[in-house]
Structure formats: C-alpha cells, structure tokens
Design an enzyme around this catalytic site. Structure first.
Site, mmCIF file in Angstrom:
data_model
loop_
_atom_site.group_PDB
_atom_site.id
_atom_site.type_symbol
_atom_site.label_atom_id
_atom_site.label_comp_id
_atom_site.label_asym_id
_atom_site.label_seq_id
_atom_site.Cartn_x
_atom_site.Cartn_y
_atom_site.Cartn_z
ATOM 1 N N PRO A 214 0.797 -1.232 0.000
ATOM 2 C CA PRO A 214 0.000 0.000 0.000
ATOM 3 C C PRO A 214 0.826 1.277 0.000
ATOM 4 O O PRO A 214 0.471 2.258 -0.664
ATOM 5 C CB PRO A 214 -0.858 -0.116 1.263
ATOM 6 C CG PRO A 214 -0.212 -1.173 2.100
ATOM 7 C CD PRO A 214 0.457 -2.099 1.138
ATOM 8 N N LYS A 215 1.965 1.301 0.713
ATOM 9 C CA LYS A 215 2.769 2.528 0.756
ATOM 10 C C LYS A 215 3.412 2.811 -0.596
ATOM 11 O O LYS A 215 3.381 3.950 -1.078
ATOM 12 C CB LYS A 215 3.846 2.433 1.830
ATOM 13 C CG LYS A 215 4.783 3.651 1.848
ATOM 14 C CD LYS A 215 5.810 3.542 2.940
ATOM 15 C CE LYS A 215 6.808 4.687 2.865
ATOM 16 N NZ LYS A 215 7.741 4.548 1.729
ATOM 17 N N VAL A 216 4.019 1.800 -1.200
ATOM 18 C CA VAL A 216 4.644 2.002 -2.506
ATOM 19 C C VAL A 216 3.591 2.426 -3.530
ATOM 20 O O VAL A 216 3.812 3.342 -4.337
ATOM 21 C CB VAL A 216 5.378 0.734 -2.970
ATOM 22 C CG1 VAL A 216 5.845 0.869 -4.422
ATOM 23 C CG2 VAL A 216 6.576 0.460 -2.062
#
Length: 287
Positions: A214-216
């Site tokens: 999710p962060k990338v």
C-alpha cells in the site's frame, strides 16, 4: 541556460526542498546546481533570486515536472477548511509544520521510474535509496552523456540477474524488481491504464505487482499519477498521526491503527489534497 521567472502566484517555491524531501532519487546537487535525467535528457536546475535557471528541458515540461502549475493558495485553503470542519477549529501543529515546508511542490515523475524507485525504497532512508538508484542507473541505464544515464527500460531490468541487482544494494528487493520489470515489459499498457482508474482501483492494480504494498502504491500514485489524495504512510507519518491526532480520530479502536485506517483518516481530515498535507508534514523531518 534559460531562466524561468516565477510569477508572483508561484514565488513561494524551494527547489532544494522539493528535490531533497524523499520524492525522487538519483538527482545530485553540486554547488548550487541540481542535475538529473528527465525523459531521457540531462537536466540542470539552479534557483536564484530571478527564478529557476534551467537547461535540457523545455519551460512547459519544467513547469509540469516541478509542479509549478499547482494552485498553492487553493490547496492550502482546502486543507485548512477540511481540518476546521473535522475538528471544529484550527490545527496549530499542522500550521507550524506547513510554515516550515510550504515552499515544496509535488513532482510529476515518470511512472516506471517512480515505481522502481519506491520498490527500492522499502525499509531504507533517503541517502541509501539514492545510492541504490544511482548504482542501478550507472550499471544498467543507457548513457546520455556527461556521465549521466537514463533509467533502464523494463526489459533491461527484467534481464538482470538477482546478483546484478544485489550488487546495486537492492538486497531482498532484487527479485521484486525483476518480477515487476518482467510484468511491465510484457504488459506495456499496464501503467498507462492506471491513469484512467479511480484512486482505489489504481491502488489495487498496482499492489498486484511484486514488491508493491500500500505505501509504494500510494507513493507512485502521488508522485507519478498526480493523485493528490494519496497518502503514503511511513514510520514518520504514522508517528505524527498517532501522537498528534489519535484523540480526534473518529473511528476509535483498541489496538494499533492499520495502514488503511491512517490513510482514510488523513483523507477525511485533510481533504482531496491530503497527499500535499502529508508532504508538508514529512518534509520537516531531519534526514
């Protein structure tokens, strides 16, 4: 070199802050000059009292790359309005952080380069990521002169061995890079299709790729696809939210907030420009 005179509506801009706050990697500063490769060309940038002195890029492309078309008064007003509506009052902490970082802009990067960069960013600091990206550029990129290389195409990274990428400090990320490069090289319409999707659909699609959580995915959407509602949640941002905002989060829960919990809170609290708000908070950290 040419000079772009910043109009009065864009005079609050800081090139150093924008290029050094963890949005992009592979750019280097020597003296007053930043240099990097954008769309296959060597670009040099200097900020002085007149504006941005530049070479290797057109003024329109420079304007877009640096995010200078963003209406910062509108963005700041929207963020403040959403904060006030959510908490029925001002947020002095955010206001302080904003004053320290308000001159940054969100860059508009090449999606493939941004994707590789943030796969490489996992569990690393900005300096280490920069070294990793520069090694990949130097060893696997295509020379464009003056010791600079443009980003390797997906087919080039797809043909690398794990050891070759580990030699670029990729570590455990090496197989992720190869798998994702193979997918992109055999699905050339994948990244262009992301631009046509809703935020959530685009995020889900990106997370199918190896090494993309999710962060990338949020980083790629924010920095390459202009999805200014995307909020990358790293350790720094999690710490800020948990320490500054936990008492006012409306969906209180026992236990640790998930990534999605914090992302949703930021989107509700800061509004459609939550990605900018995240950058204002993130950029104040010491690297």
């Amino acid at each position: 070199m040419n000079t772009h005179i910043l109009p009065l509506s864009q005079d609050l801009f800081d090139l150093d802050l924008t290029l050094s706050c963890g949005q992009i990697f592979g750019w280097k500063k020597t003296g007053d000059m930043w240099s990097g490769v954008h769309k296959g060309s060597i670009v040099s940038l200097i900020q002085n009292d007149e504006g941005i002195v530049y070479s290797g890029i057109s003024e329109s492309a420079l304007f877009r790359f640096l995010g200078l078309h963003d209406d910062m008064k509108k963005i700041h007003s929207s963020i403040e309005e959403h904060i006030s509506a959510y908490r029925n009052g001002p947020d002095n902490f955010f206001s302080t952080q904003y004053e320290l970082s308000k001159r940054l802009r969100i860059l508009r990067q090449d999606p493939w380069e941004c994707l590789v960069s943030f796969i490489c960013s996992a569990n690393s600091n900005v300096r280490t990521i920069g070294k990793r990206i520069n090694l990949i550029l130097d060893r696997h990129g295509t020379s464009c002169g003056k010791g600079k290389c443009k980003f390797p195409d997906p087919c080039v990274l797809a043909s690398c061995s794990e050891q070759e990428l580990r030699d670029c400090l990729a570590g455990y990320r090496a197989p992720y890079l190869i798998k994702t490069a193979k997918y992109i090289s055999t699905h050339p319409d994948f990244l262009p299709s992301i631009a046509e999707m809703s935020y959530l659909d685009a995020k889900r699609a990106l997370m199918v790729l190896s090494g993309v959580g999710p962060k990338v995915a949020d980083c790629v959407l924010l920095f390459a696809f202009e999805r200014l509602e995307a909020v990358p949640i790293d350790i720094r941002i999690r710490s800020i939210i948990e320490h500054q905002y936990a008492p006012i989060i409306k969906f209180q829960k026992t236990g640790r907030y998930s990534y999605d919990d914090l992302s949703l809170f930021c989107q509700e609290y800061f509004g459609p420009y939550a990605g900018y708000a995240q950058q204002f908070l993130f950029a104040t950290r010491d690297f």
